[in-house]
Design a protein around this motif. Structure first.
Motif, PDB file in Angstrom:
ATOM      1  N   VAL B  92       6.704   4.183   3.306  1.00  0.00           N
ATOM      2  CA  VAL B  92       7.539   3.790   2.228  1.00  0.00           C
ATOM      3  C   VAL B  92       7.006   2.821   1.177  1.00  0.00           C
ATOM      4  CG1 VAL B  92       9.760   3.173   1.365  1.00  0.00           C
ATOM      5  CG2 VAL B  92       9.867   4.294   3.514  1.00  0.00           C
ATOM      6  N   GLY B  97       9.935   2.992  -3.350  1.00  0.00           N
ATOM      7  CA  GLY B  97      10.339   3.588  -1.981  1.00  0.00           C
ATOM      8  C   GLY B  97       9.965   4.929  -2.006  1.00  0.00           C
ATOM      9  N   CYS B  98       8.923   5.764  -2.757  1.00  0.00           N
ATOM     10  CA  CYS B  98       8.421   6.960  -2.586  1.00  0.00           C
ATOM     11  C   CYS B  98       7.567   6.984  -1.196  1.00  0.00           C
ATOM     12  CB  CYS B  98       7.526   7.187  -3.730  1.00  0.00           C
ATOM     13  SG  CYS B  98       8.294   7.363  -5.258  1.00  0.00           S
ATOM     14  N   LEU B  99       7.305   8.017  -0.767  1.00  0.00           N
ATOM     15  CA  LEU B  99       6.546   8.165   0.509  1.00  0.00           C
ATOM     16  C   LEU B  99       4.996   8.217   0.078  1.00  0.00           C
ATOM     17  CD1 LEU B  99       8.727  10.434   2.684  1.00  0.00           C
ATOM     18  CD2 LEU B  99       8.539   7.804   2.622  1.00  0.00           C
TER      19      LEU B  99
END
Lengths: 217, 151
Positions: B92, B97-99
């Motif tokens: 994360v 909070g994108c992967l």
């Protein structure tokens, strides 16, 4: 013709035409182009979204463990379910496109100038509400893309100084995107935002009726 | 006071009461109880399946954590073999909070959203992230590797 007679009788009794003459039969300035239809096209897209959404709400279950399954069911088991969802999706997409083009037209033709400030303001609010509709609707399929898009999108709200944290947990209904978020977004998507949109649409149309279409440049 | 004035003020009072009643409704939107997160350990893999070098990606689905609301969720975890041993990294991105994805050619973790870049050990190399990738605790027990997740 009997039907003609029945329709005529209904219109006579109901008296729908007279009070709405001012709305539908109003003078239109010369020199308008098709660009002046974009607002009406956006409204049509809104109506189609609202109408198809009514049908989707019959089948969709805003619950953590069943949301995705209910959409799979809509696709596979319901007659024309996939078509219905497609219409909802594409009318929503076109709504945003038409709103942007409509806003550009108003900007270019300088139709925002006094006495039309409130028309511009209510239009901007309507645009923001449409974007919020898009954002909340995006979570509802409850797949990976929807989940992470909402995680990222709501994280942006969390960056607001002072109130960020409060807004974030209020919007998510907890510290993470969870079933509570899904229900909150569903409620916003089908009740709160459409009601607000109807109010501002009424305001927008009232201003047009009051002032007429701005004379083109 | 005639009847008209009386009705006018009665309507005003009624709407003021309705307006005041909306305050507790708005307050009620704030969640009252936020569940505290605690670190729980989950089985990641067997010791012989840990990466010999570089980075390996694991997709963990929590079927064992019955009863809690994390059941059925899946997590992506990167395990990096550094010279000093293994470290587990959360994918994360600390920005929004994108992967993040691991690029084998660049030997970096790259966030697809806004171009955050992390070194193979999770430190920020560039882009908007304020801090490095979160390190997750690893526990090795009888040839089995467990990873600690805060859920």
């Amino acid at each position: 013709m009997r039907q003609q007679g029945l329709l005529q009788w209904f219109l006579d009794r109901f008296g729908l035409k007279e009070p709405h003459k001012a709305l539908f039969e109003r003078p239109v300035p010369e020199g308008l182009s098709y660009f002046y239809c974009l607002g009406g096209m956006a409204f049509t897209a809104f109506l189609i979204s609202a109408f198809s959404g009514l049908f989707l709400s019959v089948f969709y279950v805003p619950e953590e463990n069943r949301a995705f399954q209910s959409i799979v069911m809509l696709h596979e088991d319901i007659a024309f379910g996939r078509l219905m969802r497609g219409i909802h999706k594409w009318s929503a997409t076109l709504l945003i496109v038409f709103l942007i083009l409509h806003g550009l037209r108003v900007f270019v033709s300088r139709a925002y100038r006094p006495p039309r400030e409130l028309n511009w303001l209510s239009g901007v609010i309507l645009f923001l509400l449409s974007m919020a509709e898009g954002f909340t609707g995006y979570l509802l399929p409850w797949d990976q893309k929807a989940y992470w898009a909402t995680v990222v999108g709501t994280n942006i709200i969390g960056l607001i100084p002072l109130f960020g944290d409060l807004l974030l947990i209020t919007l998510r209904g907890g510290s993470d995107v969870s079933g509570a978020t899904l229900i909150r977004f569903y409620s916003l998507h089908i009740l709160w935002l459409p009601i607000l949109m109807l109010f501002f649409l009424w305001m927008h149309f009232h201003m047009i009726r009051k002032l007429g279409i701005a004379r083109s440049l | 006071m005639d009847r008209r004035d009386f009705l006018k003020s009665a309507i005003k009072i009624a709407f003021s009461i309705i307006g005041l009643l909306s305050v507790p409704f708005i307050v009620s939107l704030r969640p009252r109880y936020i569940r505290k997160k605690e670190t729980k350990f989950f089985f990641l893999t067997r010791l012989e399946d840990m990466p010999r070098r570089d980075v390996k990606r694991y997709d963990l689905s929590l079927t064992s954590d019955k009863g809690s609301n994390s059941q059925g969720k899946s997590f992506r975890i990167y395990v990096v073999n550094t010279n000093k041993g293994w470290i587990a990294l959360s994918p994360v991105c600390t920005h929004l909070g994108c992967l993040v994805n691991y690029s084998r050619t660049k030997k970096e973790f790259i966030c697809p959203c806004h171009g955050g870049r992390y070194s193979i050990e999770g430190e920020v190399l560039g882009g908007p992230p304020p801090q490095g990738l979160t390190k997750l605790p690893l526990r090795i027990d009888n040839d089995k590797v467990y990873v600690g997740l805060r859920i």
